[in-house]
Design a protein around this motif. Structure first.
Motif, short mmCIF file in Angstrom:
data_model
loop_
_atom_site.label_atom_id
_atom_site.label_comp_id
_atom_site.label_asym_id
_atom_site.label_seq_id
_atom_site.Cartn_x
_atom_site.Cartn_y
_atom_site.Cartn_z
N LEU A 19 -5.33 -9.44 2.87
CA LEU A 19 -4.05 -8.81 2.60
C LEU A 19 -3.71 -7.90 3.78
N ALA A 20 -2.59 -8.21 4.45
CA ALA A 20 -2.15 -7.43 5.61
C ALA A 20 -0.97 -6.55 5.19
N THR A 21 -1.04 -5.26 5.53
CA THR A 21 -0.02 -4.30 5.11
C THR A 21 0.42 -3.45 6.30
N ILE A 22 1.72 -3.32 6.50
CA ILE A 22 2.21 -2.42 7.56
C ILE A 22 1.98 -0.98 7.11
N VAL A 23 1.24 -0.22 7.92
CA VAL A 23 0.94 1.17 7.56
C VAL A 23 1.57 2.16 8.54
N GLU A 24 2.14 1.67 9.61
CA GLU A 24 2.77 2.57 10.57
C GLU A 24 3.77 1.78 11.41
N VAL A 25 4.96 2.36 11.59
CA VAL A 25 5.98 1.76 12.47
C VAL A 25 6.51 2.84 13.38
N PRO A 36 13.55 -5.90 15.11
CA PRO A 36 13.53 -6.30 13.70
C PRO A 36 13.30 -5.10 12.80
N GLU A 37 13.87 -5.19 11.60
CA GLU A 37 13.67 -4.14 10.60
C GLU A 37 12.29 -4.32 9.98
N LEU A 38 11.42 -3.40 10.23
CA LEU A 38 10.08 -3.45 9.64
C LEU A 38 9.93 -2.31 8.66
N THR A 39 9.29 -2.60 7.55
CA THR A 39 9.20 -1.63 6.45
C THR A 39 7.75 -1.27 6.17
N LEU A 40 7.51 0.02 6.05
CA LEU A 40 6.17 0.45 5.65
C LEU A 40 5.81 -0.17 4.31
N GLY A 41 4.61 -0.69 4.21
CA GLY A 41 4.16 -1.27 2.95
C GLY A 41 4.43 -2.76 2.83
#
Length: 286
Positions: A19-25, A36-41
């Motif tokens: 499971l890969a999760t964005i934790v910081e942008v 691109p619009e990247l969203t935390l979580g």
């Protein structure tokens, strides 16, 4: 079915999943470039041999993270990785936490020889759980192989009879014993498992003789095709450490399906320069 329900089912079935999760942008730049619009979580669920589920918000980023997540599953490592917004390497615009839900792959090495210690060290670096097995208690000792997770004094076929059913395509069996009374039982037992890599040390002549013994023991043409011997890639390795790297590289190439020059597929001496040097020394030439 939601991403979390799929994750739950995979975990309950004891199948590898990441499971890969964005934790910081990072903050938007000031250069006016479109990003691109990247969203935390945002999350991406990755499973071997199946298309990923979910998205991190950018197709290229999804592709790169999915690749790295499969590598994390193979190694059994959880880590945070950094990328550009489109998955570019050596950038830190996006931090992605990759949770790998998989046991580390196993490498079983038969033969308590010098090459074994080097291979065990390299295998640990790649995330393998390493077992060293040899029937000779004077050689198979914890003092000689402190890097191994387990040192077993037993005959190869007896050991694989106990653990072989747990080996899968992610796992490797390396036979370094260089002795027919160990090699043949070890390889026959290894070929009865689902191990993804089966390799055996020895010269081309040694392996040709070994192939005959394996045939006599009941090995089929398909079985023999699984045995990588002489073991390792044809990179001119000489020392135990260099040989260990060539073996590890061959395992990686086989797993990823990349074409790489295996010693098995080459011709001539494994160490042509070394033999040439010995000949020169005997004849006094240079």
């Amino acid at each position: 079915m939601s991403l979390y329900e799929t994750l739950r089912d995979e975990l309950l079935a004891d199948r590898p999943v990441a499971l890969a999760t964005i934790v910081e942008v990072a903050d938007e730049g000031t250069d006016g470039a479109e990003r691109p619009e990247l969203t935390l979580g945002a999350k991406l669920l990755v499973r071997p041999d199946l298309s990923p589920l979910g998205s991190l918000g950018d197709e290229a980023l999804d592709r790169v993270v999915a690749r790295d997540a499969l590598g994390a599953l193979t190694a059994g490592h959880t880590s945070t990785r950094h990328y550009g917004r489109h998955g570019e390497a050596r950038q830190r615009e996006v931090a992605v936490f990759v949770e790998a839900f998989a046991p580390p792959p196993s490498m079983v090495i038969f033969g308590a020889v010098d090459f074994t210690a080097a291979l065990a060290r390299v295998a640990k670096l790649l995330g393998y759980r390493v077992t060293v097995c040899d029937a000779r208690p004077v050689f198979a000792t914890r003092a000689r192989f402190p890097m191994a997770d387990e040192v077993v004094v037993d005959w190869p076929d007896r050991h694989l009879a106990k653990v072989g059913q747990n080996l899968s395509r992610r796992d490797a069996v390396c036979v370094l014993t260089h002795d027919p009374k160990f090699d043949v039982p070890a390889l026959m037992a290894a070929l009865a498992t689902e191990a993804g890599y089966v390799g055996a040390m020895g010269s081309r002549r040694t392996h040709a003789e070994r192939v005959e013994r394996l045939r006599e023991a009941g090995a089929t043409k398909e079985d023999l095709a699984r045995v990588m011997s002489p073991i390792g890639l044809d990179i001119g390795a000489r020392t135990p450490e260099e040989t260990a790297i060539s073996v590890a590289a061959e395992i990686i190439a086989q797993r990823t399906g990349r074409g790489a020059p295996s010693l098995r597929d080459a011709e001539g001496p494994i160490h042509p320069r070394e033999r040439s040097a010995r000949v020169q020394a005997r004849t006094g030439t240079d």
